[in-house]
Design an enzyme around this catalytic site. Sequence first.
Site, PDB file in Angstrom:
ATOM      1  N   HIS A   1       0.830  -1.206   0.000  1.00  0.00           N
ATOM      2  CA  HIS A   1       0.000   0.000   0.000  1.00  0.00           C
ATOM      3  C   HIS A   1       0.858   1.247   0.000  1.00  0.00           C
ATOM      4  CE1 HIS A   1      -3.385  -2.452   1.921  1.00  0.00           C
ATOM      5  NE2 HIS A   1      -3.605  -2.290   0.634  1.00  0.00           N
TER       6      HIS A   1
ATOM      7  N   CYS B   1       2.563   0.557 -21.555  1.00  0.00           N
ATOM      8  CA  CYS B   1       1.995   1.048 -20.300  1.00  0.00           C
ATOM      9  C   CYS B   1       2.753   0.545 -19.071  1.00  0.00           C
ATOM     10  CB  CYS B   1       0.518   0.680 -20.201  1.00  0.00           C
ATOM     11  SG  CYS B   1       0.216  -1.083 -20.349  1.00  0.00           S
TER      12      CYS B   1
END
Length: 550
Positions: free
Chosen positions: A207, A507
């Site tokens: 995270h 990407c």
Amino acid sequence: MVTISSDEERKFRGVPVNSGRVRGAVCLYSAERHKAVPEYSLSNEKAVELELKRFEETLLHCSAELDEIAEKVRQGVGGTEAEIFVTQKHIMNDPKLVQAVISQVVHERRNLESSISEVLSKYEERFASLDNQYLRERSSDIGEIRRRLLGRLSNKKTGIICEGQANCLNSKSRIIVAEELTADMIMSLDVDKVLGLVTEHGGITSHAAIIARSLGIPSVTGIHGIMEIIKCGDDVLVDGDNGEMYLNPSEELVKVLIPVEQVTIGDICILGTPDGMSVLANGSSLDDARQASAVGADGIGLFRTEILFMREDELPGEDDQYAVYSQVCSAMQGKPVTFRLLDIGGDKPLPFLRMRKEANPYLGWRGARFLLGNQDMLKTQVRALARLSTDYKVKILVPMIIDVSQWIEVKRSAVDAIETLNAYNRDNIEFGAMFEVPSAFLQAEEIFRQVDFGSVGSNDLIQYLFAIDRSNELVSQDYNPEHPVLWKLLSSLSSTAASLGKPVSICGEIAGREGYPTRLLDSGIHQLSVSPRLIPRVRNEMARYTGVLV
Ligand code: PEP
Ligand code: MG
């Protein structure tokens, strides 16, 4: 402990978390400034009762604190990131966990601090030993909760080691060095003044890494033992592109790694993207789309839909998915949005799917393979996306395609799903394949004949090309985007695409690394999709490439 002379230049290797290079002074951050946890027995019922009251008060206080942080993150970073703290609050109040602490206090007659420390450390260890990477990284959430509860009880907080002392850089722009990069830690800092982050441990999909990337902070992890070597105020250069940190960098090195000539974002916005090129955004939330639109992205080149749903209790149905996707399209104001179908598996299991434990998840039940085995999920998502086509141009990207026959299967299922809809505009729907598995490159011609567009996923491509686990800090030295084999593949892919008149973009993270846009343009790839914060810099490099900017 290693000692070094005060001005000796020294290089440390770690793992890149977020690109960008920055030089500055260090602030050491201690996650547990007060490691000693008081431990004593409770002598009577009254003491037990008081301890339980303290626990109740502590839970309430820390829950309110987490609500506050979540709100701050929601405003300053984004909704997806804010969910981290909402989840921490849920874990902290989980009845099983709460009961386990109460049981230590009541039955073992242990004081609250040692009960919390014992119970949460056990949970933390259990999670850390799981094979599933997503759950393994949740162990750091539990560590954060433990520290928060103990911090409240001792009234002493985690924080900058020299805080309050004369040499503390707390109010100045600085580079934070910590044992572990946690989401909570980043948000407790004044993020506008954080130039860079360096940590000893922490996965690149944690995270904290997601937040560091959202904030555009150059970050490196996996430099073991660094807390023992450097001190507050030391001069360091963080190279987030290569996952390195230099202590006492020489002026020559700084000049090479951080060239001075820089163009302001304002200049770039006036210039726009040069003709024939596009700078697109990678995103996974509505906030990312808004940010992409604000920096003038030419569209979204990769919308990672699986991340959008990672924190849900179940996969949203067609209507709910449609509602979120249409908000994303509306935020992009008519610019093209490429939605990637759920790329589940590897390091991204969806927790509510209760997926089987796999010995090699990166080589297992993931990407297109997973979608073909979960037709309901695939068709629901395709229908939700295809419904957008009455109002928007929609690009549907299929992850981890391994060959043309797999492509044909996925496409057939997708078309079947679309044909069940009452309203759609087939002319507004395009289908594309991700090129991230070497076998797909070897069948590029056959695949490009079938698809409307292709997109290179260099993160996985490098992993599969060189047999190198992309999230394992121990093998990061072999994760090498400079390797000529990679560039040979990219050039060959772009010329195949060009010969068939099909567009190809990239990407993966390398598209945003300094110097790489130029190399990608040289290789014939003219559509680059990067984190929204990198868009001005990438566009700048494109403008320089064409000579519009000198
Ligand atoms: C990639 O593999 O390069 C990519 C863009 O997809 P992800 O990082 O989500 O696997
Ligand atoms: Mg990938």
